[in-house]
Design an enzyme around this catalytic site. Structure first.
Site, PDB file in Angstrom:
ATOM      1  CB  CYS A  31      -6.936  -7.301   2.564  1.00 22.96           C
ATOM      2  SG  CYS A  31      -5.643  -6.064   2.448  1.00 22.96           S
ATOM      3  NE  ARG A  89       1.100  -9.775   2.832  1.00 20.93           N
ATOM      4  CZ  ARG A  89       1.119  -8.446   2.988  1.00 20.93           C
ATOM      5  NH1 ARG A  89       1.297  -7.936   4.185  1.00 20.93           N
ATOM      6  NH2 ARG A  89       0.956  -7.645   1.967  1.00 20.93           N
ATOM      7  CB  VAL A 108      -0.956  -0.007   1.216  1.00 23.19           C
ATOM      8  CG1 VAL A 108      -1.611   1.351   1.401  1.00 23.19           C
ATOM      9  CG2 VAL A 108      -2.023  -1.067   1.020  1.00 23.19           C
ATOM     10  CG  PHE A 144     -16.034  -9.864  -5.507  1.00 26.27           C
ATOM     11  CD1 PHE A 144     -15.555  -8.786  -6.227  1.00 26.27           C
ATOM     12  CD2 PHE A 144     -15.228 -10.428  -4.518  1.00 26.27           C
ATOM     13  CE1 PHE A 144     -14.295  -8.279  -5.987  1.00 26.27           C
ATOM     14  CE2 PHE A 144     -13.962  -9.927  -4.275  1.00 26.27           C
ATOM     15  CZ  PHE A 144     -13.497  -8.855  -5.004  1.00 26.27           C
ATOM     16  CG  LEU A 145     -21.844 -12.979  -8.165  1.00 26.75           C
ATOM     17  CD1 LEU A 145     -23.132 -12.769  -8.961  1.00 26.75           C
ATOM     18  CD2 LEU A 145     -22.174 -13.633  -6.813  1.00 26.75           C
ATOM     19  CG  PHE A 197     -11.729   1.147  -0.497  1.00 27.98           C
ATOM     20  CD1 PHE A 197     -12.463   0.330   0.356  1.00 27.98           C
ATOM     21  CD2 PHE A 197     -11.703   2.508  -0.244  1.00 27.98           C
ATOM     22  CE1 PHE A 197     -13.163   0.860   1.428  1.00 27.98           C
ATOM     23  CE2 PHE A 197     -12.396   3.050   0.829  1.00 27.98           C
ATOM     24  CZ  PHE A 197     -13.131   2.225   1.671  1.00 27.98           C
ATOM     25  CG  ASN A 254     -11.823  -5.699   2.741  1.00 26.47           C
ATOM     26  OD1 ASN A 254     -11.997  -5.354   1.572  1.00 26.47           O
ATOM     27  ND2 ASN A 254     -10.658  -5.577   3.351  1.00 26.47           N
TER      28      ASN A 254
HETATM   29  N1  LIG Z   1      -2.133  -5.050   0.530  1.00 31.90           N
HETATM   30  C1  LIG Z   1      -3.234  -4.454   0.098  1.00 31.90           C
HETATM   31  O1  LIG Z   1      -3.613  -4.571  -1.062  1.00 31.90           O
HETATM   32  C2  LIG Z   1      -4.044  -3.591   1.036  1.00 31.90           C
HETATM   33  C3  LIG Z   1      -5.226  -2.983   0.556  1.00 31.90           C
HETATM   34  C4  LIG Z   1      -5.952  -2.164   1.416  1.00 31.90           C
HETATM   35  C5  LIG Z   1      -5.507  -1.968   2.715  1.00 31.90           C
HETATM   36  N2  LIG Z   1      -4.380  -2.591   3.159  1.00 31.90           N
HETATM   37  C6  LIG Z   1      -3.910  -2.321   4.520  1.00 31.90           C
HETATM   38  O2  LIG Z   1      -2.782  -1.469   4.434  1.00 31.90           O
HETATM   39  C7  LIG Z   1      -1.848  -1.769   5.460  1.00 31.90           C
HETATM   40  C8  LIG Z   1      -0.485  -2.084   4.857  1.00 31.90           C
HETATM   41  O3  LIG Z   1      -0.615  -3.258   4.081  1.00 31.90           O
HETATM   42  P1  LIG Z   1       0.573  -3.767   3.144  1.00 31.90           P
HETATM   43  O4  LIG Z   1       0.046  -4.933   2.395  1.00 31.90           O
HETATM   44  O5  LIG Z   1       1.141  -2.607   2.415  1.00 31.90           O
HETATM   45  O6  LIG Z   1       1.620  -4.245   4.250  1.00 31.90           O
HETATM   46  P2  LIG Z   1       3.165  -4.618   4.035  1.00 31.90           P
HETATM   47  O7  LIG Z   1       3.479  -5.616   5.086  1.00 31.90           O
HETATM   48  O8  LIG Z   1       3.402  -4.954   2.600  1.00 31.90           O
HETATM   49  O9  LIG Z   1       3.940  -3.258   4.326  1.00 31.90           O
HETATM   50  C9  LIG Z   1       4.033  -2.666   5.575  1.00 31.90           C
HETATM   51  C10 LIG Z   1       5.377  -1.958   5.663  1.00 31.90           C
HETATM   52  O10 LIG Z   1       5.399  -1.149   6.829  1.00 31.90           O
HETATM   53  C11 LIG Z   1       6.721  -1.156   7.327  1.00 31.90           C
HETATM   54  N3  LIG Z   1       6.743  -0.628   8.707  1.00 31.90           N
HETATM   55  C12 LIG Z   1       6.501  -1.272   9.871  1.00 31.90           C
HETATM   56  N4  LIG Z   1       6.647  -0.414  10.904  1.00 31.90           N
HETATM   57  C13 LIG Z   1       6.980   0.794  10.382  1.00 31.90           C
HETATM   58  C14 LIG Z   1       7.247   2.083  10.932  1.00 31.90           C
HETATM   59  N5  LIG Z   1       7.190   2.293  12.237  1.00 31.90           N
HETATM   60  N6  LIG Z   1       7.552   3.095  10.090  1.00 31.90           N
HETATM   61  C15 LIG Z   1       7.588   2.878   8.757  1.00 31.90           C
HETATM   62  N7  LIG Z   1       7.348   1.693   8.178  1.00 31.90           N
HETATM   63  C16 LIG Z   1       7.045   0.659   8.983  1.00 31.90           C
HETATM   64  C17 LIG Z   1       7.131  -2.599   7.172  1.00 31.90           C
HETATM   65  O11 LIG Z   1       8.534  -2.748   7.256  1.00 31.90           O
HETATM   66  C18 LIG Z   1       6.569  -2.902   5.783  1.00 31.90           C
HETATM   67  O12 LIG Z   1       7.514  -2.624   4.773  1.00 31.90           O
HETATM   68  C19 LIG Z   1      -2.466  -2.906   6.255  1.00 31.90           C
HETATM   69  O13 LIG Z   1      -3.163  -2.369   7.337  1.00 31.90           O
HETATM   70  C20 LIG Z   1      -3.434  -3.535   5.272  1.00 31.90           C
HETATM   71  O14 LIG Z   1      -4.491  -4.170   5.909  1.00 31.90           O
HETATM   72  C21 LIG Z   1      -3.647  -3.394   2.342  1.00 31.90           C
END
Ligand SMILES: NC(=O)c1ccc[n+]([C@@H]2O[C@H](COP(=O)([O-])OP(=O)(O)OC[C@H]3O[C@@H](n4cnc5c(N)ncnc54)[C@H](O)[C@@H]3O)[C@@H](O)[C@H]2O)c1
Length: 425
Positions: free
Chosen positions: A255, A322, A11, A244-245, A147, A203
């Site tokens: 997520c 994941r 993200v 989504f069907l 999203f 979600n």
């Molecule tokens: N992956 C998706 O498509 C998606 C979509 C919508 C929402 N989200 C939400 O967004 C958030 C991030 O998801 P993601 O998939 O990008 O996670 P991710 O694990 O890919 O990335 C998170 C990053 O944050 C870093 N981090 C941890 N502590 C930190 C700090 N104190 N300062 C700076 N960086 C730090 C980690 O090292 C890691 O690189 C989650 O809450 C997830 O639920 C994800």
């Protein structure tokens, strides 16, 4: 505007790159030095379509650092995009979020913290209190949930269905909305708790549809109907819609599983049993396991049998494994004594899969296999030379976990083919 993004994950990187594309100056901060070093060298640590080009094109407006002060210096908005994985109890682990809140330096101007990480309802209120306790009254707080879907994240960010901005102070919401100038989408301005709930409810609605169509598929299998035709027939109803069907072997990813569990536990913590969501999660667990039964009906005991997993990522277009169904399938197959081989065009299976032979190509994974399971609908698999694939296998058993292939064509190649929710023959 100057924007800081905390978290250089799926993200955070997309957010940073897209804000730079919109003309803002962005500093992305992560705690992992290797990741920041790689990004500085121009290496992108994840597979996400269009992201490499976007980072390269906007290189002049993008910086990467591990230093908090450097990232926040001059920033008007600080985005939080750190991970919120599930804890043992199923609640969201907010430790990375709290670290960011506690690390925020004092500033002599107003800064808006915008939460993009998915967090339980009520988190914003608690963050607000913590900021106030730290004497950071001039730091505003906005919930601006994300999203985007992996695989289409860049497009989703630039062309969202809506922007959700929940704020305590309308002036902070104004700043975040201004940051999105150039993006054409309806804006929902609301209170922080509702913004947090919109993310979790969205979600929950999506996973409910997936488990719904998967249950319809299971009943189709028991009764001789075809779920693809059924999905088309109900999807054309304007009250239902076609998205989504698609029946399959269940949802995964970083997520859907964690956010549905977090919402279930959020409700439970308040003494409410979210029965529908409980069922949705249970259906999904069973869905992944049903594939094993399909194999056993054809091969008998799986002990000593060779089974190839085609695709490991939780969906095509990403290297993210994941909570991928492939992990459950590999584990179940190994527990039954099968030898598992696997192939994915981008996901690195060697990190999460113990004892699985990772092949360099789909055909190599199929060498000598008694059965294959199409786990991820990578386009490469549609184009595979299935005649050659069949020739390499010891037995031509093919379970299409995503209903991607044409049953008649596959049977024409001599496969004992079965999809999900479709007549077996
Ligand atoms: N992956 C998706 O498509 C998606 C979509 C919508 C929402 N989200 C939400 O967004 C958030 C991030 O998801 P993601 O998939 O990008 O996670 P991710 O694990 O890919 O990335 C998170 C990053 O944050 C870093 N981090 C941890 N502590 C930190 C700090 N104190 N300062 C700076 N960086 C730090 C980690 O090292 C890691 O690189 C989650 O809450 C997830 O639920 C994800």
């Amino acid at each position: 505007m100057r924007v800081a993004v905390f978290g250089a994950g799926y993200v955070g990187l997309v957010t940073g790159a897209c804000f730079a594309e919109l003309g803002h100056d962005v500093v992305v901060r992560d705690i992992l030095e290797e990741k920041i070093d790689a990004l500085r060298r121009g290496e992108v640590p994840i597979h996400e379509e269009g992201l490499d080009e976007l980072l390269e094109r906007n290189g002049a407006r993008l910086r990467f650092t591990t230093d908090v002060d450097e990232s926040v210096e001059g920033a008007e908005v600080v985005y939080v995009a750190v991970g919120t994985p599930p804890t043992y109890s199923g609640d969201a682990d907010l430790s990375a979020v709290w670290t960011v809140v506690d690390e925020l330096p004092r500033a002599d101007r107003r800064i808006v913290v915008a939460m993009k990480s998915t967090v339980p309802v009520g988190t914003g209120r608690t963050v607000r209190r913590r900021l106030d306790e730290r004497g950071l009254e001039n730091v505003g707080y906005v919930s601006n949930p994300e999203f985007t879907a992996e695989g289409t994240a860049v497009r989703d960010f630039m062309h969202p269905d809506r922007l959700v901005i929940g704020a305590f102070d309308p002036a902070d919401a104004e700043v975040v909305e201004r940051l999105h100038a150039g993006i054409d989408a309806p804006v929902i301005r609301c209170d922080v708790a509702s913004a947090e709930m919109i993310k979790l409810a969205a979600n929950a609605a999506l996973v409910t549809r997936i488990s719904f169509i998967n249950e319809i598929a299971n009943v189709c299998e028991a009764t001789g109907a075809d779920v693809i035709t059924v999905a088309e027939g109900i999807g054309l109803d304007r009250r239902i819609g076609p998205a989504f069907l698609r029946a399959g072997i269940g949802f995964g990813g970083s997520c859907f599983p964690k956010d549905s569990l977090a919402l279930k536990q959020l409700a439970a913590n308040s003494g409410y049993s979210f029965q529908l969501l409980n069922a949705v999660i249970e259906v999904n667990e069973l869905q992944k396991r049903r594939v094993i039964g399909k194999l056993e009906r054809r091969l008998g005991s799986l002990r000593g049998k060779k089974v190839a997993l085609l695709g490991l990522a939780f969906k095509p277009g990403t290297d993210d494994m994941r909570e991928a169904p492939s992990l459950v399938l590999a584990g179940r197959l190994q527990a039954e004594g099968a030898e598992v081989s696997a192939w994915d065009p981008v996901a690195d299976g060697s990190v999460l899969l113990d004892g699985v032979r990772i092949a360099g190509s789909a055909l190599e994974a199929l060498d000598g296999a008694d059965a294959a399971i199409l786990v991820t609908e990578w386009p490469e698999l549609r184009e595979l030379d299935w005649a050659e694939a069949g020739a390499r296998m010891r037995k031509r058993v093919l379970i299409d976990g995503r209903n991607m292939l044409d049953p008649a064509e596959m049977r024409g190649y001599g496969f004992d083919y079965e999809g999900i929710g479709r007549a077996a023959e």
